[in-house]
Write a protein that holds these residues in place. Structure first.
Motif, PDB file in Angstrom:
ATOM      1  N   LYS A   1       0.808  -1.214   0.000  1.00  0.00           N
ATOM      2  CA  LYS A   1       0.000   0.000   0.000  1.00  0.00           C
ATOM      3  C   LYS A   1       0.845   1.269   0.000  1.00  0.00           C
ATOM      4  O   LYS A   1       0.691   2.151   0.842  1.00  0.00           O
ATOM      5  N   GLY A   2       1.787   1.312  -0.914  1.00  0.00           N
ATOM      6  CA  GLY A   2       2.600   2.510  -1.094  1.00  0.00           C
ATOM      7  C   GLY A   2       3.923   2.490  -0.375  1.00  0.00           C
ATOM      8  O   GLY A   2       4.716   3.429  -0.513  1.00  0.00           O
ATOM      9  N   LYS A   3       4.184   1.446   0.383  1.00  0.00           N
ATOM     10  CA  LYS A   3       5.432   1.392   1.142  1.00  0.00           C
ATOM     11  C   LYS A   3       6.625   1.059   0.251  1.00  0.00           C
ATOM     12  O   LYS A   3       7.755   1.430   0.571  1.00  0.00           O
ATOM     13  N   TYR A   4       6.386   0.381  -0.865  1.00  0.00           N
ATOM     14  CA  TYR A   4       7.477  -0.080  -1.725  1.00  0.00           C
ATOM     15  C   TYR A   4       7.392   0.609  -3.087  1.00  0.00           C
ATOM     16  O   TYR A   4       6.321   1.080  -3.505  1.00  0.00           O
ATOM     17  N   GLU A   5       8.492   0.621  -3.778  1.00  0.00           N
ATOM     18  CA  GLU A   5       8.509   1.222  -5.116  1.00  0.00           C
ATOM     19  C   GLU A   5       9.576   0.551  -5.977  1.00  0.00           C
ATOM     20  O   GLU A   5      10.519  -0.067  -5.477  1.00  0.00           O
ATOM     21  N   TRP A   6       9.361   0.665  -7.307  1.00  0.00           N
ATOM     22  CA  TRP A   6      10.321   0.132  -8.277  1.00  0.00           C
ATOM     23  C   TRP A   6      11.263   1.247  -8.717  1.00  0.00           C
ATOM     24  O   TRP A   6      10.836   2.329  -9.077  1.00  0.00           O
ATOM     25  N   ARG A   7      12.526   0.946  -8.645  1.00  0.00           N
ATOM     26  CA  ARG A   7      13.541   1.859  -9.168  1.00  0.00           C
ATOM     27  C   ARG A   7      14.324   1.086 -10.223  1.00  0.00           C
ATOM     28  O   ARG A   7      15.251   0.336  -9.899  1.00  0.00           O
ATOM     29  N   GLY A   8      13.887   1.251 -11.467  1.00  0.00           N
ATOM     30  CA  GLY A   8      14.438   0.406 -12.518  1.00  0.00           C
ATOM     31  C   GLY A   8      13.967  -1.012 -12.305  1.00  0.00           C
ATOM     32  O   GLY A   8      12.768  -1.273 -12.204  1.00  0.00           O
ATOM     33  N   ILE A   9      14.915  -1.922 -12.162  1.00  0.00           N
ATOM     34  CA  ILE A   9      14.527  -3.314 -11.898  1.00  0.00           C
ATOM     35  C   ILE A   9      14.637  -3.649 -10.413  1.00  0.00           C
ATOM     36  O   ILE A   9      14.446  -4.796 -10.025  1.00  0.00           O
ATOM     37  N   LYS A  10      14.958  -2.657  -9.590  1.00  0.00           N
ATOM     38  CA  LYS A  10      15.065  -2.875  -8.150  1.00  0.00           C
ATOM     39  C   LYS A  10      13.730  -2.578  -7.484  1.00  0.00           C
ATOM     40  O   LYS A  10      13.108  -1.544  -7.734  1.00  0.00           O
ATOM     41  N   PHE A  11      13.301  -3.513  -6.653  1.00  0.00           N
ATOM     42  CA  PHE A  11      12.066  -3.356  -5.883  1.00  0.00           C
ATOM     43  C   PHE A  11      12.468  -2.990  -4.459  1.00  0.00           C
ATOM     44  O   PHE A  11      13.063  -3.813  -3.747  1.00  0.00           O
ATOM     45  N   MET A  12      12.160  -1.757  -4.040  1.00  0.00           N
ATOM     46  CA  MET A  12      12.783  -1.182  -2.859  1.00  0.00           C
ATOM     47  C   MET A  12      11.779  -0.877  -1.745  1.00  0.00           C
ATOM     48  O   MET A  12      10.605  -0.602  -1.989  1.00  0.00           O
ATOM     49  N   ASP A  13      12.315  -0.954  -0.519  1.00  0.00           N
ATOM     50  CA  ASP A  13      11.701  -0.295   0.635  1.00  0.00           C
ATOM     51  C   ASP A  13      12.585   0.930   0.885  1.00  0.00           C
ATOM     52  O   ASP A  13      13.649   0.820   1.517  1.00  0.00           O
ATOM     53  N   PRO A  14      12.228   2.100   0.341  1.00  0.00           N
ATOM     54  CA  PRO A  14      13.130   3.273   0.423  1.00  0.00           C
ATOM     55  C   PRO A  14      13.473   3.677   1.847  1.00  0.00           C
ATOM     56  O   PRO A  14      14.591   4.110   2.111  1.00  0.00           O
ATOM     57  N   SER A  15      12.516   3.499   2.750  1.00  0.00           N
ATOM     58  CA  SER A  15      12.780   3.941   4.121  1.00  0.00           C
ATOM     59  C   SER A  15      13.891   3.121   4.761  1.00  0.00           C
ATOM     60  O   SER A  15      14.642   3.614   5.608  1.00  0.00           O
ATOM     61  N   GLN A  16      14.020   1.866   4.410  1.00  0.00           N
ATOM     62  CA  GLN A  16      15.054   0.997   4.966  1.00  0.00           C
ATOM     63  C   GLN A  16      16.222   0.794   3.994  1.00  0.00           C
ATOM     64  O   GLN A  16      17.175   0.075   4.314  1.00  0.00           O
ATOM     65  N   ARG A  17      16.123   1.400   2.786  1.00  0.00           N
ATOM     66  CA  ARG A  17      17.114   1.208   1.732  1.00  0.00           C
ATOM     67  C   ARG A  17      17.340  -0.290   1.459  1.00  0.00           C
ATOM     68  O   ARG A  17      18.468  -0.763   1.321  1.00  0.00           O
ATOM     69  N   LEU A  18      16.224  -0.991   1.400  1.00  0.00           N
ATOM     70  CA  LEU A  18      16.264  -2.441   1.301  1.00  0.00           C
ATOM     71  C   LEU A  18      15.718  -2.879  -0.054  1.00  0.00           C
ATOM     72  O   LEU A  18      14.654  -2.430  -0.476  1.00  0.00           O
ATOM     73  N   GLU A  19      16.460  -3.772  -0.755  1.00  0.00           N
ATOM     74  CA  GLU A  19      15.995  -4.334  -2.026  1.00  0.00           C
ATOM     75  C   GLU A  19      15.214  -5.615  -1.725  1.00  0.00           C
ATOM     76  O   GLU A  19      15.783  -6.660  -1.437  1.00  0.00           O
ATOM     77  N   ILE A  20      13.895  -5.528  -1.833  1.00  0.00           N
ATOM     78  CA  ILE A  20      13.043  -6.661  -1.494  1.00  0.00           C
ATOM     79  C   ILE A  20      13.292  -7.831  -2.442  1.00  0.00           C
ATOM     80  O   ILE A  20      13.279  -8.995  -2.029  1.00  0.00           O
ATOM     81  N   ASN A  21      13.530  -7.538  -3.725  1.00  0.00           N
ATOM     82  CA  ASN A  21      13.637  -8.641  -4.690  1.00  0.00           C
ATOM     83  C   ASN A  21      14.999  -9.322  -4.667  1.00  0.00           C
ATOM     84  O   ASN A  21      15.288 -10.137  -5.544  1.00  0.00           O
ATOM     85  N   ARG A  22      15.811  -9.017  -3.668  1.00  0.00           N
ATOM     86  CA  ARG A  22      17.045  -9.791  -3.497  1.00  0.00           C
ATOM     87  C   ARG A  22      16.799 -11.044  -2.673  1.00  0.00           C
ATOM     88  O   ARG A  22      17.615 -11.956  -2.648  1.00  0.00           O
ATOM     89  N   ALA A  23      15.667 -11.096  -2.001  1.00  0.00           N
ATOM     90  CA  ALA A  23      15.331 -12.276  -1.206  1.00  0.00           C
ATOM     91  C   ALA A  23      14.876 -13.403  -2.134  1.00  0.00           C
ATOM     92  O   ALA A  23      14.244 -13.156  -3.163  1.00  0.00           O
TER      93      ALA A  23
END
Length: 512
Positions: free
Chosen positions: A349-371
């Protein structure tokens, strides 16, 4: 330059005392009649100037020969002489001998003397028509097969694209160019010779054509561009069906090049509808089917991810149709992962965003799609701690997906790790009978086991009769992919984007 002219010797080629030469051999009702009259012709016409070959003469006087002779000793002529004696000997129809009387074989000696008097180097190719050919030299299928059979040995080409002419006597002669004269002989024979030339032209051989018409004073060579295109269009359509856009583009460009370099302005003026647009569209589809979005404005981040899912859904069926299962599997497996991350995005619900091919949690600077995708799935069904995967990030409600209809069945299909036999399975993969769809990918990819997946899914296609039956493993996978797309709320958007590619293919077909 050594040039070879090929033609069938027809009735309209031969004049005796200003009348067609066939009249000197007919009416004939037996082979003996023909032989007697042919012998009389030979005795009379070899000595006196009563015979002429006007079509050959017109070509000799045309730019085709006069201009070429400035750089060479003139063309070599190969005359195809029909001989239907075997064909008629098995028939009970005495009228058929009048057909045999029209054969070119009876004029070989006279034409040879005439060519000698006119300094024309020539070769004679007797074309024996056997009894198995239903309609003799007028048989369309029979003549097509006969020309192919004879010319396969008569004309050859080496690995350097050098043409060779193989007369029965002597060594093969290298030739630089072939001209097919297709105005003589029966329609079946002249048509077969013309299509043989068109086939060679399509293969890139230096072949041109000439047609001698009584209505036209000039007999200029032509390139056969029009019919080449009509033979290429079905090839392009077939390549579009299997999404070989690169192959279709190559055919289109080669034809355009041939058109713009054609021998005559009339040939060069043959239009190709919207050539530039056809090229642009095929290049776009070629990049798209390779999941290459280079140059596509507005397709960055999330938009680009959805576009890739749509391309995968649009293109996967062509891989199924070609039974290219390794390519199909990797494409569909990739689409699953992207859609699952799009589902996570919806849950966030708006917490995550795509930056290019990276799927991010910007607040934690975390790449979700690395899991690993299997761990993401465990988070979705509430059996994995987010802290273990994402540190302090709380990515989505743990139990939200478990409440969705069919979710547990999807898990069995996608990440099954027990020995149950339901869901998606490849029994031929080592230990694959206890793995879900996504686990099999690693075994296929790392071991390059394309032969295994090909064997099993091909067998399932044979067993079921079609690759798109609901129980076929490939269709099961596609149905589950559509299920996840619907959970992510993207069904209409993905379908619309996929339809855009289908419509583009349709537009190309209309413009051919």
């Amino acid at each position: 330059m050594v040039s070879l002219i090929l033609q069938v010797l027809g009735n309209s080629d031969i004049y005796v005392d200003n009348n067609w030469g066939i009249h000197t051999l007919s009416p004939s009702y037996t082979l003996e009649d023909i032989l007697d009259k042919a012998e009389c012709n030979k005795d009379l016409l070899l000595e006196i100037n009563r015979v002429d070959f006007p079509i050959i003469r017109r070509i000799l006087e045309s730019p085709l020969v006069t201009e070429a002779s400035e750089d060479s000793s003139g063309p070599l002529w190969c005359f195809v002489l029909t001989d239907q004696r075997q064909w008629q000997s098995q028939r009970n129809d005495s009228e058929g001998w009048n057909v045999v009387a029209a054969d070119g074989i009876w004029w070989q000696d006279i034409l040879g003397k005439w060519c000698e008097d006119h300094n024309i180097p020539c070769y004679f190719l007797p074309l024996e028509i056997d009894a198995a050919v239903a309609n003799g030299a007028a048989d369309w299928e029979g003549m097509a097969q006969k020309i192919e059979q004879v010319f396969t040995k008569l004309i050859t080409v080496d690995e350097k694209n050098q043409l060779y002419f193989h007369p029965q006597e002597g060594e093969p002669s290298p030739i630089d160019k072939i001209t097919v004269q297709h105005s003589s002989g029966t329609p079946a024979l002249s048509g077969a010779l013309y299509l043989w030339g068109i086939e060679g032209k399509l293969a890139g051989l230096p072949i041109d054509f000439v047609y001698v018409s009584e209505q036209e004073l000039e007999c200029e060579p032509h390139s056969g561009i029009h019919w080449q295109w009509h033979l290429k269009v079905p090839q392009i359509r077939e390549l579009l069906k299997i999404q070989d856009f690169s192959g279709a583009l190559q055919i289109l460009k080669s034809h355009h090049h041939a058109t713009t370099t054609a021998l005559t302005p009339s040939a060069a003026a043959i239009p190709l509808k919207n050539y530039a647009k056809l090229v642009d569209d095929l290049e776009q589809l070629d990049r798209a089917v390779s999941l290459n979005l280079t140059g596509r404005t507005g397709l960055t981040g999330r938009e680009g991810i959805i576009e890739r899912v749509a391309i995968a859904l649009w293109s996967e069926q062509a891989f199924r149709e070609r039974s290219q299962w390794m390519h199909w599997y990797l494409r569909v497996a990739g689409a699953f992962e992207l859609v699952i991350f799009l589902l996570v995005e919806k849950q966030g619900k708006g917490k995550y965003e795509w930056r290019g091919i990276k799927f991010m949690d910007p607040s934690q600077r975390l790449e979700i799609n690395r899991a690993p995708i299997s761990q993401i799935m465990q988070c979705l069904n509430g059996t994995k701690s987010e802290l273990e995967l994402f540190g302090n990030s709380y990515p989505f409600p743990l139990d939200s997906m478990a409440l969705q209809p069919n979710w547990s069945q999807f898990e069995q299909f996608y990440v099954r790790t027990n020995a149950q036999q339901d869901g998606w399975t490849l029994t031929a993969v080592p230990q694959g009978n206890c793995l879900g769809f996504t686990q099999i990918r690693n075994k296929l990819y790392h071991s390059l086991l394309g032969d295994i997946i090909d064997k099993e899914l091909n067998q399932r296609t044979l067993d079921l009769g079609k690759f798109d039956r609901p129980e076929h493993p490939a269709q099961v996978a596609v149905n589950w992919l559509n299920y996840i797309i619907s959970l992510a709320g993207l069904t209409e958007e993905v379908q619309n984007r996929a339809d855009t590619y289908r419509q583009l293919v349709g537009e190309i077909e209309e413009n051919l």
